[in-house]
Design a protein around this motif. Structure first.
Motif, PDB file in Angstrom:
ATOM      1  N   GLU A 182       0.833  -1.209   0.000  1.00  0.00           N
ATOM      2  CA  GLU A 182       0.000   0.000   0.000  1.00  0.00           C
ATOM      3  C   GLU A 182       0.868   1.261   0.000  1.00  0.00           C
ATOM      4  O   GLU A 182       0.583   2.223  -0.707  1.00  0.00           O
ATOM      5  CB  GLU A 182      -0.920  -0.024   1.233  1.00  0.00           C
ATOM      6  CG  GLU A 182      -1.868   1.161   1.331  1.00  0.00           C
ATOM      7  CD  GLU A 182      -2.721   1.139   2.602  1.00  0.00           C
ATOM      8  OE1 GLU A 182      -2.631   0.147   3.357  1.00  0.00           O
ATOM      9  OE2 GLU A 182      -3.444   2.125   2.838  1.00  0.00           O
ATOM     10  N   VAL A 185       1.975   2.267  -3.623  1.00  0.00           N
ATOM     11  CA  VAL A 185       0.976   2.794  -4.565  1.00  0.00           C
ATOM     12  C   VAL A 185       0.424   4.131  -4.077  1.00  0.00           C
ATOM     13  O   VAL A 185       0.152   5.028  -4.883  1.00  0.00           O
ATOM     14  CB  VAL A 185      -0.165   1.780  -4.869  1.00  0.00           C
ATOM     15  CG1 VAL A 185       0.379   0.618  -5.666  1.00  0.00           C
ATOM     16  CG2 VAL A 185      -0.868   1.314  -3.623  1.00  0.00           C
ATOM     17  N   THR A 186       0.318   4.299  -2.762  1.00  0.00           N
ATOM     18  CA  THR A 186      -0.193   5.590  -2.281  1.00  0.00           C
ATOM     19  C   THR A 186       0.802   6.706  -2.616  1.00  0.00           C
ATOM     20  O   THR A 186       0.399   7.802  -2.998  1.00  0.00           O
ATOM     21  CB  THR A 186      -0.471   5.591  -0.758  1.00  0.00           C
ATOM     22  OG1 THR A 186       0.717   5.229  -0.048  1.00  0.00           O
ATOM     23  CG2 THR A 186      -1.601   4.644  -0.398  1.00  0.00           C
ATOM     24  N   ALA A 237      -5.120   2.437   0.519  1.00  0.00           N
ATOM     25  CA  ALA A 237      -5.752   1.368  -0.248  1.00  0.00           C
ATOM     26  C   ALA A 237      -6.368   0.421   0.768  1.00  0.00           C
ATOM     27  O   ALA A 237      -5.759   0.110   1.798  1.00  0.00           O
ATOM     28  CB  ALA A 237      -4.740   0.660  -1.124  1.00  0.00           C
ATOM     29  N   SER A 248     -13.922   2.156  -4.314  1.00  0.00           N
ATOM     30  CA  SER A 248     -13.307   3.263  -3.571  1.00  0.00           C
ATOM     31  C   SER A 248     -14.241   3.712  -2.452  1.00  0.00           C
ATOM     32  O   SER A 248     -15.461   3.642  -2.598  1.00  0.00           O
ATOM     33  CB  SER A 248     -13.093   4.466  -4.490  1.00  0.00           C
ATOM     34  OG  SER A 248     -12.539   4.072  -5.711  1.00  0.00           O
ATOM     35  N   ASN A 320     -13.695   4.439 -11.034  1.00  0.00           N
ATOM     36  CA  ASN A 320     -13.710   3.179 -10.303  1.00  0.00           C
ATOM     37  C   ASN A 320     -15.092   2.961  -9.716  1.00  0.00           C
ATOM     38  O   ASN A 320     -15.845   3.916  -9.508  1.00  0.00           O
ATOM     39  CB  ASN A 320     -12.676   3.234  -9.167  1.00  0.00           C
ATOM     40  CG  ASN A 320     -12.267   1.862  -8.684  1.00  0.00           C
ATOM     41  OD1 ASN A 320     -12.371   0.887  -9.419  1.00  0.00           O
ATOM     42  ND2 ASN A 320     -11.802   1.785  -7.461  1.00  0.00           N
ATOM     43  N   THR A 347      -8.491   4.311  -2.063  1.00  0.00           N
ATOM     44  CA  THR A 347      -8.628   4.388  -3.521  1.00  0.00           C
ATOM     45  C   THR A 347      -9.233   3.126  -4.123  1.00  0.00           C
ATOM     46  O   THR A 347      -9.990   3.197  -5.081  1.00  0.00           O
ATOM     47  CB  THR A 347      -7.262   4.665  -4.178  1.00  0.00           C
ATOM     48  OG1 THR A 347      -6.312   3.797  -3.584  1.00  0.00           O
ATOM     49  CG2 THR A 347      -6.838   6.098  -3.949  1.00  0.00           C
ATOM     50  N   ILE A 350      -6.699  -3.274  -2.241  1.00  0.00           N
ATOM     51  CA  ILE A 350      -5.452  -3.908  -2.670  1.00  0.00           C
ATOM     52  C   ILE A 350      -5.565  -5.431  -2.499  1.00  0.00           C
ATOM     53  O   ILE A 350      -4.824  -6.202  -3.106  1.00  0.00           O
ATOM     54  CB  ILE A 350      -4.255  -3.305  -1.880  1.00  0.00           C
ATOM     55  CG1 ILE A 350      -2.946  -3.484  -2.633  1.00  0.00           C
ATOM     56  CG2 ILE A 350      -4.176  -3.882  -0.470  1.00  0.00           C
ATOM     57  CD1 ILE A 350      -1.806  -2.638  -2.101  1.00  0.00           C
ATOM     58  N   GLU A 355      -8.212  -5.067  -8.561  1.00  0.00           N
ATOM     59  CA  GLU A 355      -7.934  -3.699  -8.108  1.00  0.00           C
ATOM     60  C   GLU A 355      -6.453  -3.521  -7.746  1.00  0.00           C
ATOM     61  O   GLU A 355      -5.907  -2.430  -7.886  1.00  0.00           O
ATOM     62  CB  GLU A 355      -8.861  -3.331  -6.937  1.00  0.00           C
ATOM     63  CG  GLU A 355     -10.326  -3.302  -7.377  1.00  0.00           C
ATOM     64  CD  GLU A 355     -11.219  -2.388  -6.560  1.00  0.00           C
ATOM     65  OE1 GLU A 355     -10.868  -2.109  -5.396  1.00  0.00           O
ATOM     66  OE2 GLU A 355     -12.263  -1.966  -7.097  1.00  0.00           O
ATOM     67  N   GLU A 356      -5.834  -4.587  -7.319  1.00  0.00           N
ATOM     68  CA  GLU A 356      -4.395  -4.500  -7.042  1.00  0.00           C
ATOM     69  C   GLU A 356      -3.647  -4.170  -8.338  1.00  0.00           C
ATOM     70  O   GLU A 356      -2.754  -3.319  -8.358  1.00  0.00           O
ATOM     71  CB  GLU A 356      -3.879  -5.832  -6.464  1.00  0.00           C
ATOM     72  CG  GLU A 356      -2.381  -5.791  -6.111  1.00  0.00           C
ATOM     73  CD  GLU A 356      -1.821  -7.123  -5.637  1.00  0.00           C
ATOM     74  OE1 GLU A 356      -2.569  -8.119  -5.614  1.00  0.00           O
ATOM     75  OE2 GLU A 356      -0.627  -7.151  -5.291  1.00  0.00           O
ATOM     76  N   LEU A 359      -4.215  -0.588  -9.127  1.00  0.00           N
ATOM     77  CA  LEU A 359      -3.442   0.302  -8.258  1.00  0.00           C
ATOM     78  C   LEU A 359      -1.998   0.436  -8.725  1.00  0.00           C
ATOM     79  O   LEU A 359      -1.357   1.457  -8.501  1.00  0.00           O
ATOM     80  CB  LEU A 359      -3.484  -0.206  -6.802  1.00  0.00           C
ATOM     81  CG  LEU A 359      -4.784   0.057  -6.038  1.00  0.00           C
ATOM     82  CD1 LEU A 359      -4.832  -0.749  -4.746  1.00  0.00           C
ATOM     83  CD2 LEU A 359      -4.941   1.547  -5.725  1.00  0.00           C
ATOM     84  N   GLN A 365      -3.628   4.967 -12.187  1.00  0.00           N
ATOM     85  CA  GLN A 365      -3.211   5.957 -11.175  1.00  0.00           C
ATOM     86  C   GLN A 365      -3.459   7.379 -11.674  1.00  0.00           C
ATOM     87  O   GLN A 365      -3.914   8.237 -10.926  1.00  0.00           O
ATOM     88  CB  GLN A 365      -1.720   5.788 -10.859  1.00  0.00           C
ATOM     89  CG  GLN A 365      -1.392   4.532 -10.074  1.00  0.00           C
ATOM     90  CD  GLN A 365       0.101   4.397  -9.828  1.00  0.00           C
ATOM     91  OE1 GLN A 365       0.898   5.179 -10.335  1.00  0.00           O
ATOM     92  NE2 GLN A 365       0.473   3.394  -9.033  1.00  0.00           N
TER      93      GLN A 365
END
Ligand SMILES: [Zn+2]
Length: 441
Positions: A182, A185-186, A237, A248, A320, A347, A350, A355-356, A359, A365
């Motif tokens: 997480e 990706v954040t 996430a 989300s 999303n 978002t 994960i 969705e992973e 991400l 993104q």
């Protein structure tokens, strides 16, 4: 108008059709008006680089304006509008306007011709009634050279948006089935969001963490506060044991139970934290936290947070699936920044393999960052803090049928993106009669 002038005028109108119309300003036509309007007054003011004429009208009127050359003239047509005899004579000639003539066309339309000493670029817009003023048609005759002289509104500050990439360093956050952390990706989304926000006029992004490092939640809040953030967005996430969970969600701080206790809270300031967050495991002996929570209850920060949250959620829908349709409320510590409306954005999940992948995907993104930016923009276009460019002087422009964002921007000599930013405008379907804020200078 004398008989002689009228004859000359009618002659000039008769000759108009064969002349070239200036390419710069396109024809404007206002929202349709059923009843005729009447010009009540004409006012002239001289400004740096342009002369402004304001026609006070008792109703909305369709109009068009164009320039003619050799000799230089500007022609204003106002449909189904009358003007009292002799009114144009009130307007004094000056170095730019040598004379003004008016006449009736098609028995019901008004034509006003401005004889000019030099070439201008005319623009026009309607102002909706406000305060003691009624409908106004504003005509600006701008010196061709003067157009370039734009005053920079340097004194107006940007709104500051703190972007908090969740987790970091020794705290990886949730981890997906393919090993995606997480915290990574954040941070990636945060950097894309930073770029998008900084591309908006009047907005500035501050990254709470710029790299893979651990930060305590309280330090994140301090950093946002040190940068005088107007808003904080914390990116996360979601994770759930069932891999099918997806979508989300957005959280704002919860004040459950606070409203009924407001009076008591005011009396017992020291206990504010207990009352507000009795259900949250929080160190309420911390003086700062107490003050923060008390501030929150007084300033409507949470209401603003909910407002921001729903704007962002509204935009995320196009990118999303939305896990929860409304902004959720919870006691996340990172949302407890004093006086800074804050939202926490999960978002995507994960823990959901699809969705992973999203991400991790740079295109996804980017879409997420753009959606958040639109939501932030929509919020600030309504609730810009005083003293910011977004809250700075504007004039109201009423959209005419046939207007596009591009033509309006061109008329008012403002950037198309500035116009969009100022109005939180992302769709192109403008409605006639819709009022837009036009940045002044
Ligand atoms: Zn998280």
């Amino acid at each position: 108008m004398t008989q002689n002038n009228r004859r000359k005028f009618l002659k000039s109108i008769a000759g108009l059709s064969g002349l070239a119309i200036s390419a710069a300003p396109a024809l404007v036509s206002a929202g349709s008006s059923k009843a005729g309007a009447r010009v009540q007054d004409i006012r002239l003011s001289r400004n740096k680089g342009y002369v402004r004429l304001v026609f006070d009208l008792d109703g909305i009127a369709d109009h068009s304006i164009f320039a003619l050359h050799n000799p230089e003239r500007v022609v204003l047509d106002i449909k189904r509008t009358q003007m009292p005899h002799g009114m144009v004579d009130q307007v004094q000639a000056n170095s730019l306007i040598r004379g003004i003539r008016s006449g009736v066309r098609n028995d019901k339309d008004l034509r006003v011709v401005f004889d000019l000493s030099k070439e201008v670029s005319p623009r026009s817009f309607l102002l909706a009634p406000s305060g003691s003023s009624g409908h106004r048609l504003v005509i600006d005759l701008r010196n061709k050279k003067g157009r370039a002289e734009r005053v920079k509104s340097a004194s107006k500050r940007d709104v500051i948006i703190a972007i908090d990439a969740g987790h970091g360093g020794k705290d990886p956050g949730a981890t997906g089935r393919s090993g995606t952390h997480e915290k990574n990706v954040t941070l990636q989304i945060a950097k894309r969001l930073e770029k998008d926000i900084n591309a908006q006029r009047g907005m500035k992004a501050v990254l709470i963490r710029k790299n893979d490092r651990y930060m305590r939640l309280r330090d994140r809040i301090h950093k946002a506060r040190d940068h005088h953030a107007d808003m904080m967005i914390s990116l996360h996430a979601d994770s759930f044991p069932d891999p099918r969970a997806r979508g989300s969600s957005i959280y704002a701080l919860s004040v459950d139970g606070a409203s009924s206790e407001t009076a008591r809270m005011l009396a017992e300031k020291e206990n504010a934290a207990d009352i507000l967050f009795g259900d949250v495991n929080l160190a309420v002996d911390d003086q700062m936290v107490k003050e923060v929570l008390f501030d929150l209850s007084l300033t409507g920060t949470i209401e603003s947070s909910l407002d921001i949250g729903s704007e962002i959620l509204g935009q995320l829908k196009s990118v999303n699936r939305v896990h929860k349709k409304k902004v959720q409320q919870a006691g996340f510590a990172v949302l407890k920044a004093p006086n800074i409306p804050s939202v926490l954005l999960e978002t995507a999940f994960i823990s959901n393999p699809r969705e992973e992948r999203n991400l991790r995907s740079s295109s996804h993104q980017k879409k997420v960052a753009k959606a958040i930016t639109r939501g932030v923009n929509k919020y600030f276009s309504r609730k810009a803090p005083p003293g910011t460019w977004l809250a700075s002087a504007v004039c109201d422009y009423m959209v005419c049928s046939g207007d596009t964002v591009a033509t309006i921007a061109n008329y008012h000599d403002v950037g198309e993106s500035d116009l969009r930013t100022r109005n939180g405008l992302y769709a192109d379907n403008l409605l006639a009669g819709q009022v837009l804020k036009i940045p002044v200078s």
